[in-house]
Design a protein around this motif. Sequence first.
Motif, PDB file in Angstrom:
ATOM      1  N   MET A   1       5.414 -30.422   7.465  1.00 46.11           N
ATOM      2  CA  MET A   1       4.714 -30.261   8.725  1.00 46.11           C
ATOM      3  C   MET A   1       5.542 -29.506   9.753  1.00 46.11           C
ATOM      4  N   ASN A   2       6.853 -29.560   9.654  1.00 45.57           N
ATOM      5  CA  ASN A   2       7.672 -28.860  10.631  1.00 45.57           C
ATOM      6  C   ASN A   2       7.425 -27.363  10.623  1.00 45.57           C
ATOM      7  N   ASN A   3       7.165 -26.797   9.450  1.00 43.01           N
ATOM      8  CA  ASN A   3       6.857 -25.373   9.375  1.00 43.01           C
ATOM      9  C   ASN A   3       5.566 -25.063  10.113  1.00 43.01           C
ATOM     10  N   LEU A   4       4.583 -25.942   9.992  1.00 44.62           N
ATOM     11  CA  LEU A   4       3.322 -25.764  10.692  1.00 44.62           C
ATOM     12  C   LEU A   4       3.554 -25.813  12.192  1.00 44.62           C
ATOM     13  N   LYS A   5       4.321 -26.788  12.647  1.00 46.09           N
ATOM     14  CA  LYS A   5       4.600 -26.930  14.079  1.00 46.09           C
ATOM     15  C   LYS A   5       5.348 -25.694  14.594  1.00 46.09           C
ATOM     16  N   THR A   6       6.265 -25.167  13.813  1.00 47.66           N
ATOM     17  CA  THR A   6       6.999 -23.962  14.205  1.00 47.66           C
ATOM     18  C   THR A   6       6.069 -22.769  14.341  1.00 47.66           C
ATOM     19  N   LEU A   7       5.131 -22.614  13.387  1.00 54.76           N
ATOM     20  CA  LEU A   7       4.182 -21.507  13.470  1.00 54.76           C
ATOM     21  C   LEU A   7       3.296 -21.620  14.698  1.00 54.76           C
ATOM     22  N   VAL A   8       2.819 -22.835  14.964  1.00 59.10           N
ATOM     23  CA  VAL A   8       1.973 -23.025  16.142  1.00 59.10           C
ATOM     24  C   VAL A   8       2.770 -22.720  17.402  1.00 59.10           C
ATOM     25  N   CYS A   9       4.006 -23.149  17.430  1.00 64.87           N
ATOM     26  CA  CYS A   9       4.861 -22.897  18.595  1.00 64.87           C
ATOM     27  C   CYS A   9       5.044 -21.405  18.833  1.00 64.87           C
ATOM     28  N   LEU A  10       5.070 -20.625  17.781  1.00 64.14           N
ATOM     29  CA  LEU A  10       5.181 -19.179  17.929  1.00 64.14           C
ATOM     30  C   LEU A  10       3.955 -18.604  18.635  1.00 64.14           C
ATOM     31  N   TYR A  11       2.797 -19.235  18.415  1.00 70.17           N
ATOM     32  CA  TYR A  11       1.568 -18.775  19.047  1.00 70.17           C
ATOM     33  C   TYR A  11       1.522 -19.166  20.525  1.00 70.17           C
ATOM     34  N   MET A  12       2.077 -20.336  20.868  1.00 70.27           N
ATOM     35  CA  MET A  12       1.923 -20.832  22.234  1.00 70.27           C
ATOM     36  C   MET A  12       2.842 -22.015  22.487  1.00 70.27           C
ATOM     37  N   GLU A  18      -0.389 -32.873  22.843  1.00 62.88           N
ATOM     38  CA  GLU A  18      -1.388 -31.815  22.632  1.00 62.88           C
ATOM     39  C   GLU A  18      -1.396 -31.372  21.173  1.00 62.88           C
ATOM     40  N   TYR A  19      -0.225 -31.264  20.592  1.00 62.12           N
ATOM     41  CA  TYR A  19      -0.115 -30.849  19.194  1.00 62.12           C
ATOM     42  C   TYR A  19      -0.787 -31.859  18.268  1.00 62.12           C
ATOM     43  N   ARG A  20      -0.511 -33.144  18.470  1.00 57.76           N
ATOM     44  CA  ARG A  20      -1.086 -34.178  17.593  1.00 57.76           C
ATOM     45  C   ARG A  20      -2.610 -34.189  17.677  1.00 57.76           C
ATOM     46  N   ILE A  21      -3.137 -34.110  18.886  1.00 63.14           N
ATOM     47  CA  ILE A  21      -4.592 -34.092  19.060  1.00 63.14           C
ATOM     48  C   ILE A  21      -5.192 -32.849  18.418  1.00 63.14           C
ATOM     49  N   ALA A  22      -4.585 -31.708  18.705  1.00 59.28           N
ATOM     50  CA  ALA A  22      -5.090 -30.439  18.166  1.00 59.28           C
ATOM     51  C   ALA A  22      -5.001 -30.413  16.644  1.00 59.28           C
ATOM     52  N   LEU A  23      -3.952 -30.986  16.088  1.00 56.75           N
ATOM     53  CA  LEU A  23      -3.781 -31.000  14.637  1.00 56.75           C
ATOM     54  C   LEU A  23      -4.911 -31.780  13.962  1.00 56.75           C
ATOM     55  N   GLN A  24      -5.236 -32.936  14.511  1.00 55.73           N
ATOM     56  CA  GLN A  24      -6.338 -33.731  13.949  1.00 55.73           C
ATOM     57  C   GLN A  24      -7.652 -32.959  14.013  1.00 55.73           C
ATOM     58  N   LEU A  25      -7.950 -32.387  15.159  1.00 53.47           N
ATOM     59  CA  LEU A  25      -9.208 -31.650  15.318  1.00 53.47           C
ATOM     60  C   LEU A  25      -9.236 -30.402  14.448  1.00 53.47           C
ATOM     61  N   ALA A  26      -8.101 -29.735  14.315  1.00 51.58           N
ATOM     62  CA  ALA A  26      -8.034 -28.523  13.493  1.00 51.58           C
ATOM     63  C   ALA A  26      -8.272 -28.844  12.022  1.00 51.58           C
ATOM     64  N   TYR A  27      -7.719 -29.954  11.536  1.00 51.08           N
ATOM     65  CA  TYR A  27      -7.951 -30.331  10.144  1.00 51.08           C
ATOM     66  C   TYR A  27      -9.412 -30.697   9.900  1.00 51.08           C
ATOM     67  N   LYS A  28     -10.038 -31.347  10.878  1.00 52.05           N
ATOM     68  CA  LYS A  28     -11.470 -31.634  10.744  1.00 52.05           C
ATOM     69  C   LYS A  28     -12.261 -30.334  10.661  1.00 52.05           C
ATOM     70  N   LYS A  29     -11.902 -29.377  11.515  1.00 54.07           N
ATOM     71  CA  LYS A  29     -12.580 -28.079  11.506  1.00 54.07           C
ATOM     72  C   LYS A  29     -12.339 -27.370  10.173  1.00 54.07           C
ATOM     73  N   LEU A  30     -11.102 -27.401   9.701  1.00 53.22           N
ATOM     74  CA  LEU A  30     -10.777 -26.763   8.425  1.00 53.22           C
ATOM     75  C   LEU A  30     -11.599 -27.359   7.293  1.00 53.22           C
ATOM     76  N   ASN A  31     -11.720 -28.672   7.266  1.00 51.17           N
ATOM     77  CA  ASN A  31     -12.513 -29.319   6.220  1.00 51.17           C
ATOM     78  C   ASN A  31     -13.975 -28.899   6.284  1.00 51.17           C
ATOM     79  N   ILE A  58      -5.683 -25.927  20.722  1.00 47.15           N
ATOM     80  CA  ILE A  58      -4.899 -26.155  21.943  1.00 47.15           C
ATOM     81  C   ILE A  58      -5.448 -25.294  23.073  1.00 47.15           C
ATOM     82  N   THR A  59      -5.780 -24.049  22.773  1.00 45.69           N
ATOM     83  CA  THR A  59      -6.367 -23.155  23.774  1.00 45.69           C
ATOM     84  C   THR A  59      -7.690 -23.698  24.278  1.00 45.69           C
ATOM     85  N   GLN A  60      -8.529 -24.156  23.373  1.00 43.34           N
ATOM     86  CA  GLN A  60      -9.825 -24.711  23.778  1.00 43.34           C
ATOM     87  C   GLN A  60      -9.636 -25.945  24.652  1.00 43.34           C
ATOM     88  N   ASN A  61      -8.696 -26.799  24.294  1.00 43.86           N
ATOM     89  CA  ASN A  61      -8.435 -27.993  25.095  1.00 43.86           C
ATOM     90  C   ASN A  61      -7.927 -27.614  26.485  1.00 43.86           C
TER      91      ASN A  61
END
Length: 77
Positions: A1-12, A18-31, A58-61
């Motif tokens: 998961m650290n690699n994922l967090k690093t990639l997201v951090c590169l975006y913003m 915020e990351y934990r909430i966005a991660l849950q919602l993003a996985y629901k969207k991905l599914n 995160i942007t939407q939130n």
Amino acid sequence: MNNLKTLVCLYMSYTNAEYRIALQLAYKKLNRIIAMYGDGNGERKKLYYIAELVAEQITQNDMAISLKKRKEHVVNG
């Protein structure tokens, strides 16, 4: 998961909450995306794809919070 967090951090920038909430919602969207359209020959299961969804969430939130504050300011003067 650290690699994922690093990639997201590169975006913003974001807080851990915020990351934990966005991660849950993003996985629901991905599914939902995978259920409707498939995994795109594995592309939608790659790390960069979920990182983009997390950054998007995160942007939407942030936009929702900004709009709510603006509305409160207009209503309360």
